[in-house]
Write a protein that holds these residues in place. Structure first.
Motif, PDB file in Angstrom:
ATOM      1  N   LYS A 174     -10.787   0.796   2.555  1.00 50.94           N
ATOM      2  CA  LYS A 174     -12.174   0.580   2.164  1.00 50.94           C
ATOM      3  C   LYS A 174     -12.412   0.913   0.690  1.00 50.94           C
ATOM      4  N   LYS A 175     -11.701   1.914   0.162  1.00 55.13           N
ATOM      5  CA  LYS A 175     -11.875   2.284  -1.242  1.00 55.13           C
ATOM      6  C   LYS A 175     -11.479   1.129  -2.166  1.00 55.13           C
ATOM      7  N   VAL A 176     -10.446   0.388  -1.761  1.00 54.56           N
ATOM      8  CA  VAL A 176      -9.998  -0.752  -2.564  1.00 54.56           C
ATOM      9  C   VAL A 176     -11.051  -1.856  -2.542  1.00 54.56           C
ATOM     10  N   LEU A 177     -11.605  -2.138  -1.355  1.00 60.30           N
ATOM     11  CA  LEU A 177     -12.640  -3.161  -1.242  1.00 60.30           C
ATOM     12  C   LEU A 177     -13.880  -2.768  -2.037  1.00 60.30           C
ATOM     13  N   GLU A 178     -14.295  -1.519  -1.898  1.00 61.58           N
ATOM     14  CA  GLU A 178     -15.494  -1.049  -2.597  1.00 61.58           C
ATOM     15  C   GLU A 178     -15.303  -1.078  -4.112  1.00 61.58           C
ATOM     16  N   GLY A 179     -14.072  -0.810  -4.567  1.00 62.90           N
ATOM     17  CA  GLY A 179     -13.793  -0.864  -5.998  1.00 62.90           C
ATOM     18  C   GLY A 179     -13.936  -2.260  -6.563  1.00 62.90           C
ATOM     19  N   CYS A 180     -13.873  -3.269  -5.686  1.00 60.70           N
ATOM     20  CA  CYS A 180     -14.046  -4.669  -6.101  1.00 60.70           C
ATOM     21  C   CYS A 180     -15.439  -5.179  -5.732  1.00 60.70           C
ATOM     22  N   ASN A 181     -16.347  -4.242  -5.413  1.00 64.60           N
ATOM     23  CA  ASN A 181     -17.736  -4.576  -5.076  1.00 64.60           C
ATOM     24  C   ASN A 181     -17.857  -5.463  -3.840  1.00 64.60           C
ATOM     25  N   ILE A 182     -17.024  -5.198  -2.842  1.00 65.58           N
ATOM     26  CA  ILE A 182     -17.099  -5.908  -1.571  1.00 65.58           C
ATOM     27  C   ILE A 182     -17.717  -4.964  -0.538  1.00 65.58           C
ATOM     28  N   ASP A 183     -18.740  -5.421   0.154  1.00 71.74           N
ATOM     29  CA  ASP A 183     -19.477  -4.610   1.118  1.00 71.74           C
ATOM     30  C   ASP A 183     -18.605  -4.360   2.348  1.00 71.74           C
ATOM     31  N   THR A 184     -18.179  -3.130   2.540  1.00 70.51           N
ATOM     32  CA  THR A 184     -17.293  -2.803   3.671  1.00 70.51           C
ATOM     33  C   THR A 184     -18.028  -2.731   4.994  1.00 70.51           C
ATOM     34  N   ASP A 185     -19.357  -2.751   4.967  1.00 71.14           N
ATOM     35  CA  ASP A 185     -20.114  -2.813   6.228  1.00 71.14           C
ATOM     36  C   ASP A 185     -20.120  -4.224   6.788  1.00 71.14           C
ATOM     37  N   VAL A 186     -19.796  -5.192   5.934  1.00 73.09           N
ATOM     38  CA  VAL A 186     -19.789  -6.597   6.355  1.00 73.09           C
ATOM     39  C   VAL A 186     -18.363  -7.149   6.447  1.00 73.09           C
ATOM     40  N   TYR A 187     -17.545  -6.789   5.462  1.00 76.18           N
ATOM     41  CA  TYR A 187     -16.218  -7.383   5.366  1.00 76.18           C
ATOM     42  C   TYR A 187     -15.098  -6.362   5.593  1.00 76.18           C
ATOM     43  N   SER A 188     -14.017  -6.865   6.112  1.00 71.43           N
ATOM     44  CA  SER A 188     -12.778  -6.093   6.238  1.00 71.43           C
ATOM     45  C   SER A 188     -11.624  -7.042   5.949  1.00 71.43           C
ATOM     46  N   GLY A 189     -10.437  -6.504   5.831  1.00 75.44           N
ATOM     47  CA  GLY A 189      -9.315  -7.382   5.519  1.00 75.44           C
ATOM     48  C   GLY A 189      -7.972  -6.748   5.804  1.00 75.44           C
ATOM     49  N   PHE A 190      -6.943  -7.564   5.770  1.00 70.03           N
ATOM     50  CA  PHE A 190      -5.578  -7.041   5.893  1.00 70.03           C
ATOM     51  C   PHE A 190      -4.733  -7.559   4.737  1.00 70.03           C
ATOM     52  N   ALA A 191      -3.684  -6.816   4.446  1.00 69.93           N
ATOM     53  CA  ALA A 191      -2.757  -7.200   3.379  1.00 69.93           C
ATOM     54  C   ALA A 191      -1.337  -6.958   3.860  1.00 69.93           C
ATOM     55  N   PHE A 192      -0.407  -7.695   3.298  1.00 67.84           N
ATOM     56  CA  PHE A 192       1.010  -7.525   3.646  1.00 67.84           C
ATOM     57  C   PHE A 192       1.859  -7.849   2.428  1.00 67.84           C
ATOM     58  N   GLY A 193       3.027  -7.241   2.351  1.00 73.07           N
ATOM     59  CA  GLY A 193       3.936  -7.488   1.246  1.00 73.07           C
ATOM     60  C   GLY A 193       5.330  -7.812   1.753  1.00 73.07           C
ATOM     61  N   ILE A 194       5.851  -8.948   1.329  1.00 67.77           N
ATOM     62  CA  ILE A 194       7.157  -9.424   1.801  1.00 67.77           C
ATOM     63  C   ILE A 194       8.148  -9.403   0.651  1.00 67.77           C
ATOM     64  N   GLY A 195       9.331  -8.828   0.866  1.00 68.72           N
ATOM     65  CA  GLY A 195      10.417  -8.909  -0.102  1.00 68.72           C
ATOM     66  C   GLY A 195      11.198 -10.190   0.141  1.00 68.72           C
ATOM     67  N   VAL A 196      11.095 -11.139  -0.780  1.00 67.41           N
ATOM     68  CA  VAL A 196      11.715 -12.455  -0.575  1.00 67.41           C
ATOM     69  C   VAL A 196      13.234 -12.327  -0.477  1.00 67.41           C
ATOM     70  N   GLU A 197      13.830 -11.453  -1.311  1.00 66.88           N
ATOM     71  CA  GLU A 197      15.284 -11.256  -1.245  1.00 66.88           C
ATOM     72  C   GLU A 197      15.705 -10.705   0.114  1.00 66.88           C
ATOM     73  N   ARG A 198      14.898  -9.792   0.661  1.00 64.15           N
ATOM     74  CA  ARG A 198      15.233  -9.215   1.974  1.00 64.15           C
ATOM     75  C   ARG A 198      15.221 -10.298   3.052  1.00 64.15           C
ATOM     76  N   ILE A 199      14.220 -11.166   3.010  1.00 61.15           N
ATOM     77  CA  ILE A 199      14.166 -12.264   3.984  1.00 61.15           C
ATOM     78  C   ILE A 199      15.381 -13.175   3.819  1.00 61.15           C
ATOM     79  N   ALA A 200      15.744 -13.468   2.561  1.00 62.39           N
ATOM     80  CA  ALA A 200      16.905 -14.338   2.301  1.00 62.39           C
ATOM     81  C   ALA A 200      18.192 -13.689   2.803  1.00 62.39           C
TER      82      ALA A 200
END
Length: 340
Positions: free
Chosen positions: A289-315
């Motif tokens: 929520k701190k990340v969303l709020e730092g970008c002026n996104i209302d956390t009472d309305v919006y939420s989100g998910f994030a993921f990070g993929i290592g392309v070399e690891r997949i390869a």
């Protein structure tokens, strides 16, 4: 005079016949008919001939000249025909011979996997955002809720260019730029090179990462799980499943490590999965929520998910590569084996 002209004629014809090429033939022509040639010298000497003999001598000179020119033209034609024949012979192509086999190139394994990932997420509606490789400390760490005393900020892990600028350690910095520039709903992936002070069989100081971000109303961890299940089946094959294990990342809460069921043994246990039936592939979580709020996104309305993929690891997992350095050495014996 008649004997001299006869001698010039006989010698000239002999030299013409012995000419092996057009260059030699031209030298013969110049030695006889050129300005300083033998026959030209005779013509210059006509002034010394008695007036009553000049017509007859002139006739002999013309006959000699015509004979020599005729021999020259005939020889020139023969030499040109021979030259053309030799050219045709050298350029002759046997159309019945097998065609020359030319090796075809293919994309680098990392590029192939990156393209596959982009296509998979593109089919799910993700847009592509490519950020800058040089980032500020704010976007790479502070805006992602990374504490000042976090080990990742240390010189041992990060390549700093100055107190403010650095080589990005993660493409997660891209999600901050996107959320600042665009209001939800957001669905974006950010592929690119990242840099960390790390080097061994499974790590490289430079590698390729793909960050994914979804922000909208009512986004939950279940949405993340469902998206990941679809993703792993597309990249590793049907029947592949995922499991989430609790973890910690400053910019997600809760955070998870994502494992996939071993696509080589079907989860029974093998060398690839070290007998566990599962392989760790990426990190993810709900956007803090701190990340969303730092970008002026209302956390009472919006939420989100994030993921990070290592392309070399997949390869490495997909193509059975046991050392990441093989992906950077441009060894054709390795690269030729991989072409999807």
């Amino acid at each position: 005079m008649k004997e001299k002209l006869q001698s010039i004629r006989e010698q000239a014809i002999a030299d013409i016949e012995n000419s092996a090429n057009l260059e030699t033939l031209n030298e013969v022509r110049m030695s006889i008919l050129g300005k300083k040639g033998e026959l030209s010298a005779v013509l210059k000497g006509m002034k010394d001939v008695a007036p009553e003999d000049r017509p007859k001598v002139g006739q002999w000179v013309n006959e000699t000249k015509e004979a020599i020119e005729s021999a020259l033209d005939e020889k020139k034609k023969m030499l040109e025909e021979e030259k053309l024949r030799l050219r045709y012979e050298s350029e002759k192509i046997d159309v019945t011979m097998p065609a020359e086999q030319r090796a075809h190139g293919n994309l680098h394994p990392i590029t192939q996997v990156r393209n596959q990932l982009t296509d998979i997420f593109g089919s799910m509606g993700f847009e592509v955002y490519e950020g800058a490789e040089i980032e500020t400390d704010y976007y790479n760490f502070t805006a992602l809720n990374t504490p000042q005393d976090h080990p990742a900020r240390d010189m041992q892990d990060t390549f700093y260019l100055s107190p403010e600028f650095l080589l990005r350690t993660q493409t997660s910095a891209g999600q901050i730029h996107v959320m600042e520039a665009k209001k939800p709903p957001i669905k974006v992936i950010s592929p690119g090179k990242v840099f960390r002070s790390d080097d061994d069989a499974t790590h490289s100081p430079m590698f390729t990462q793909m960050e994914g971000l979804v922000v909208d109303e009512g986004i939950t961890l279940c949405d993340l799980k469902g998206m990941l299940d679809e993703f792993v089946q597309e990249i590793f094959g049907k029947g592949t499943t995922t499991r989430l294990r609790p973890s910690y990342f400053p910019f997600t809460e809760p955070s998870v490590e994502v494992d996939v069921s071993c696509f080589q043994c079907g989860g029974k246990g093998c060398k690839l999965c070290k007998g566990t039936g599962w392989i760790e592939v990426l990190g993810a979580g709900m956007v803090n929520k701190k990340v969303l709020e730092g970008c002026n996104i209302d956390t009472d309305v919006y939420s989100g998910f994030a993921f990070g993929i290592g392309v070399e690891r997949i390869a490495m997992l997909k193509y059975g590569i046991n050392n990441i350095k093989l992906l950077f050495e441009s060894d054709l014996r390795v690269l030729k084996q991989i072409d999807d």
